[in-house]
Design a protein around this motif. Sequence first.
Motif, mmCIF file in Angstrom:
data_model
loop_
_atom_site.group_PDB
_atom_site.id
_atom_site.type_symbol
_atom_site.label_atom_id
_atom_site.label_comp_id
_atom_site.label_asym_id
_atom_site.label_seq_id
_atom_site.Cartn_x
_atom_site.Cartn_y
_atom_site.Cartn_z
ATOM 1 N N CYS A 108 7.586 -0.390 -12.490
ATOM 2 C CA CYS A 108 7.161 -0.513 -11.128
ATOM 3 C C CYS A 108 6.894 0.817 -10.479
ATOM 4 O O CYS A 108 6.749 0.553 -9.309
ATOM 5 C CB CYS A 108 8.455 -1.170 -10.457
ATOM 6 S SG CYS A 108 10.071 0.043 -10.409
ATOM 7 N N GLY A 109 6.934 1.885 -11.169
ATOM 8 C CA GLY A 109 6.371 3.094 -10.888
ATOM 9 C C GLY A 109 7.501 3.894 -9.974
ATOM 10 O O GLY A 109 7.435 4.836 -9.384
ATOM 11 N N TRP A 110 8.945 3.400 -9.944
ATOM 12 C CA TRP A 110 10.121 4.298 -9.605
ATOM 13 C C TRP A 110 11.122 4.878 -10.708
ATOM 14 O O TRP A 110 11.030 3.975 -11.891
ATOM 15 C CB TRP A 110 10.964 3.452 -8.540
ATOM 16 C CG TRP A 110 10.362 2.930 -7.421
ATOM 17 C CD1 TRP A 110 9.908 1.731 -7.042
ATOM 18 C CD2 TRP A 110 10.078 3.794 -6.315
ATOM 19 N NE1 TRP A 110 9.424 1.757 -5.747
ATOM 20 C CE2 TRP A 110 9.427 2.891 -5.301
ATOM 21 C CE3 TRP A 110 10.319 5.248 -5.949
ATOM 22 C CZ2 TRP A 110 9.107 3.211 -4.069
ATOM 23 C CZ3 TRP A 110 9.662 5.601 -4.777
ATOM 24 C CH2 TRP A 110 9.358 4.814 -3.716
ATOM 25 N N GLY A 145 2.445 2.104 -11.037
ATOM 26 C CA GLY A 145 2.935 1.190 -11.759
ATOM 27 C C GLY A 145 1.900 0.698 -12.678
ATOM 28 O O GLY A 145 0.705 0.994 -12.569
ATOM 29 N N GLY A 184 8.141 8.559 -7.018
ATOM 30 C CA GLY A 184 7.357 7.373 -7.203
ATOM 31 C C GLY A 184 6.000 8.000 -8.086
ATOM 32 O O GLY A 184 5.800 8.811 -8.233
ATOM 33 N N LYS A 188 3.169 -1.371 -7.232
ATOM 34 C CA LYS A 188 4.437 -0.913 -7.916
ATOM 35 C C LYS A 188 4.750 -2.263 -8.364
ATOM 36 O O LYS A 188 5.905 -2.913 -7.747
ATOM 37 C CB LYS A 188 5.387 -0.305 -6.900
ATOM 38 C CG LYS A 188 5.037 1.151 -6.509
ATOM 39 C CD LYS A 188 6.009 1.546 -5.437
ATOM 40 C CE LYS A 188 5.229 3.238 -5.301
ATOM 41 N NZ LYS A 188 5.107 3.860 -6.216
#
Length: 369
Positions: free
Chosen positions: A128-130, A143, A140, A174
């Motif tokens: 999800c890019g986190w 994703g 961040g 994301k």
Amino acid sequence: MENSRRNFIKNTAIASIAAAAVPAKSFAILHKDKQPDEQTIGHNGFTYKVDKNWAKISVTNTPLANCHEMVQDSKGRLIMLGDHTHNNILIFDISGKLLDYWGTALPGGHGLSISKEGGEDFLLLTDCGWALDRTGNTYGQSGQVLKTTVDGKLIFAIGHPRTIGIYKDTEPFKPTETAVAPNGDIYVADGYGSDYIIQYNSKGQYIRHFGGHNNTNPDHNLRNAHGITVDTRDKSNPVLICTSREENCFKIFTMDGKFIKRIDMPGMYVCRAVINENNIYAGVCWSKNAQGKQFDGSGFVTILDKDNKVISNPGGEAPVYKNGILQQTLQAKNATFMHGHDVCIDEDKSIYVCQWNANHTAPVKLTRV
């Protein structure tokens, strides 16, 4: 050999770890104060005995951050995706014994789906890019979606939609979830980005997208499109169940993105719908308190019947309907879960619950009683 095994995005199969390689020390042994919980939870015949020590894994060799999602493959193995880059994927047998683990390239490992093609299982994983930096702060990144074999061989990747011109430069991507249709089409839920559902064919080629949160008709909007599922309970008329978590509801769309209806889940910040026979199961990542405010440390599991009516809330209060309308559901006073993120249902109708932000806990097993 170990370095080769840990390189997730190399296009090579990863050899299985022999059972003897799994250390004897487990969460159950190291945390003797956390003995199997004999508590029974649930309602209306969907009741379960809780086992918090089901997963027999090493806290040294297989550390966990967040257990995000779990699926079962055609061999009956339970495959879990998390966001700890020492081992993104953990593979268990039904008893909780660790069979294999792999993956170091998904610091935002979040969504896990499974499909079968030509008798072989394939995984769809979303990052999800986190992620967390070394000090524990969130940062961040873009994703991605990966299609792999069960042992980690990369088939293809789907990157940022702006590379094919369907996102503006200012729209973040994301992704949180995928679902695979009977014809092989892949649906990607951009739940932490721009809230679109993006449809691709089985080769990862773009078809269309819908949702987002800027439509004139609010029913067409999605707010935190956290999950997506293909509902084939009516085999002649499959539909998409999309999570709109901030709205405490599921929204139903046709396979080409036309809104049909919504299923309101008052007080429940639901994750993806999981279909098993005629029922929908879902993790509830947060619930609201009696004053109607979201609060941390809450969450449970919810179960709906064939008519999409809630019949049981393991870890939550019993469902109450007034004049056909579901009332706000609270977490049970003796809390069982923290942030229920996903569920997996086995052939015995036991539920395996993955939790987010729950003190690094392994999946919890709920045995049907």
